[in-house]
Design a protein around this motif. Structure first.
Motif, PDB file in Angstrom:
ATOM      1  N   UNK A 103      -7.092  12.475   3.895  1.00 11.67           N
ATOM      2  CA  UNK A 103      -8.085  12.884   4.894  1.00 11.67           C
ATOM      3  C   UNK A 103      -8.796  11.694   5.532  1.00 11.67           C
ATOM      4  N   UNK A 104      -9.198  10.719   4.718  1.00 14.28           N
ATOM      5  CA  UNK A 104     -10.034   9.638   5.219  1.00 14.28           C
ATOM      6  C   UNK A 104      -9.308   8.299   5.331  1.00 14.28           C
ATOM      7  N   UNK A 105      -8.025   8.250   4.956  1.00 12.00           N
ATOM      8  CA  UNK A 105      -7.236   7.015   5.065  1.00 12.00           C
ATOM      9  C   UNK A 105      -7.903   5.854   4.318  1.00 12.00           C
ATOM     10  N   UNK A 106      -8.443   6.162   3.139  1.00 11.27           N
ATOM     11  CA  UNK A 106      -9.120   5.138   2.351  1.00 11.27           C
ATOM     12  C   UNK A 106      -8.109   4.439   1.443  1.00 11.27           C
ATOM     13  N   UNK A 107      -7.321   3.575   2.032  1.00 14.38           N
ATOM     14  CA  UNK A 107      -6.262   2.912   1.288  1.00 14.38           C
ATOM     15  C   UNK A 107      -6.805   2.070   0.143  1.00 14.38           C
ATOM     16  N   UNK A 108      -7.921   1.419   0.373  1.00 15.78           N
ATOM     17  CA  UNK A 108      -8.452   0.469  -0.587  1.00 15.78           C
ATOM     18  C   UNK A 108      -9.091   1.147  -1.789  1.00 15.78           C
ATOM     19  N   UNK A 109      -9.386   2.440  -1.717  1.00 14.34           N
ATOM     20  CA  UNK A 109     -10.020   3.132  -2.832  1.00 14.34           C
ATOM     21  C   UNK A 109      -9.126   3.134  -4.071  1.00 14.34           C
ATOM     22  N   UNK A 110      -7.847   2.879  -3.872  1.00 17.35           N
ATOM     23  CA  UNK A 110      -6.929   2.814  -5.002  1.00 17.35           C
ATOM     24  C   UNK A 110      -7.282   1.737  -6.011  1.00 17.35           C
ATOM     25  N   UNK A 111      -7.974   0.678  -5.579  1.00 14.38           N
ATOM     26  CA  UNK A 111      -8.343  -0.384  -6.526  1.00 14.38           C
ATOM     27  C   UNK A 111      -9.382   0.109  -7.530  1.00 14.38           C
ATOM     28  N   UNK A 126       0.828  -1.207   0.000  1.00 19.56           N
ATOM     29  CA  UNK A 126       0.000   0.000   0.000  1.00 19.56           C
ATOM     30  C   UNK A 126       0.858   1.250   0.000  1.00 19.56           C
ATOM     31  N   UNK A 127       1.915   1.258   0.784  1.00 21.68           N
ATOM     32  CA  UNK A 127       2.793   2.436   0.819  1.00 21.68           C
ATOM     33  C   UNK A 127       3.494   2.629  -0.524  1.00 21.68           C
ATOM     34  N   UNK A 128       3.874   1.534  -1.150  1.00 17.87           N
ATOM     35  CA  UNK A 128       4.502   1.630  -2.468  1.00 17.87           C
ATOM     36  C   UNK A 128       3.502   2.165  -3.489  1.00 17.87           C
TER      37      UNK A 128
END
Length: 273
Positions: free
Chosen positions: A85-93, A31-33
Motif C-alpha cells: 500500500x505505502x511502498x515502504x521498501x526500507x521498512x524491511x530493515x 529490494x525485489x529479491x
C-alpha cells in the motif's frame, strides 16, 4: 513439518540479509529479491501453520513455540500488506530482523501439549487469536515506523545530512503510514477483545475474570484509544506520535510476554508453557 519451519526461518533470514544489502547499496534488485523471499517465507509459513493445525485438530497456539510462530506469521502478513500500500521498501530493515528473531526464539522453545486441547477447538478462539495477533503486528510496525521517523527527523535537523537521510522516506509518509498501522491495530484488537470475552463466557461461564492478561490487554487498548483520540482531537502528529507508538509497543510487549512469565493466569497456562 519441522524441516518446513527451518526452511521458512532460513528464507526469512535471506530476506533480512537482502533488505540490509538494499539499505547500504540502494540496488533495486536487492529490494525485489528481499520482497520475493519475504513473500516466499510467508507462503511456507502459512503452509506450515495450516498443516500443523489440521494435524493437531485445533488452532496452533497451545504453547509458546506455536504462539511465537503465529506472531512471526502475522508480522510478515501485515508487513507485506503495508509494503504494497505505502511502498515502504526500507521498512524491511526493521520488520525482517524482528521476524527472524521471533522465529529463532520459537524454534528454541519446547512444544509441550496443552492440558486440555478441547479448549482450543473453537471458532471464537480462532477469531480472537487471528485478530489479536494481526493487531499486535500492526502496532509492532507502528513502533518501527516511529523509530524511522525519529531517525529521519534527526537527519533533517543536522546540517550535514548523513547516512539515513537519502535512504528513508519523507516524514509525512512515515507519519501517515504509522497512523494507518495504529488504526488497523486498534480495530483488530478491539475485535479480538470482543471475541475473547465471548469465548471466555463459553469456556469459563463469565465474560471477565480479572485475569492479568485481560487487565493488561484492556490497559493496552485504552493506551491506543487515547492515542487515536488525541490524534483526532488535538492533532498529535510527527515526533510526539512516533514516541507514543514506541512507548505503546513497550506496553504491548509486557502484555504479550511479561504477563505470561511474571503473573499467574489462565492465558499463561495455555500460551507460555
Amino acid at each position: 513439518m519441522e524441516p518446513v519451519f527451518i526452511i521458512t526461518t532460513i528464507t526469512y533470514m535471506c530476506s533480512c540479509a537482502c533488505y540490509f544489502g538494499y539499505l547500504f547499496f540502494q540496488k533495486g534488485a536487492l529490494q525485489r529479491m528481499a520482497a520475493g523471499l519475504m513473500t516466499l517465507g510467508f507462503a511456507l509459513h502459512t503452509i506450515f501453520l495450516a498443516v500443523g493445525g489440521v494435524r493437531s485438530g485445533h488452532f496452533p497456539v497451545n504453547n509458546l513455540h506455536e504462539t511465537l510462530s503465529i506472531t512471526g506469521w502475522a508480522l510478515a502478513a501485515v508487513f507485506l500488506a503495508l509494503s504494497l500500500k505505502y511502498k515502504l521498501k526500507i521498512l524491511g530493515i526493521y520488520a525482517a530482523p524482528l521476524i527472524v528473531l521471533i522465529m529463532i526464539a520459537a524454534y528454541q522453545m519446547p512444544t509441550p501439549v496443552a492440558q486440555d486441547p478441547q479448549l482450543f477447538k473453537s471458532w471464537w478462539l480462532a477469531a480472537h487469536i487471528i485478530t489479536i495477533f494481526i493487531g499486535n503486528a500492526a502496532f509492532a510496525l507502528a513502533c518501527g515506523l516511529g523509530l524511522l521517523y525519529l531517525l529521519q527527523e534527526n537527519a533533517i535537523k543536522q546540517k550535514n545530512r548523513g547516512f539515513f537521510f537519502s535512504r528513508l522516506p519523507s516524514l509525512d509518509l512515515l507519519d501517515t503510514s504509522g497512523y494507518a498501522c495504529i488504526v488497523v491495530g486498534f480495530s483488530m484488537i478491539t475485535i479480538g477483545l470482543i471475541t475473547g470475552v465471548v469465548y471466555a463466557k463459553a469456556i469459563w461461564g463469565r465474560f471477565w475474570s480479572w485475569d492479568p492478561k485481560e487487565v493488561w490487554s484492556a490497559i493496552t487498548w485504552l493506551f491506543y484509544a487515547a492515542m487515536l483520540h488525541e490524534r483526532l482531537t488535538v492533532g498529535w502528529r510527527g515526533r510526539r506520535a512516533a514516541v507514543m507508538a514506541i512507548i505503546g509497543f513497550g506496553v504491548l510487549l509486557f502484555t504479550f510476554l511479561g504477563v505470561n512469565f511474571l503473573l499467574q493466569g489462565h492465558h499463561g497456562t495455555f500460551t507460555a508453557r
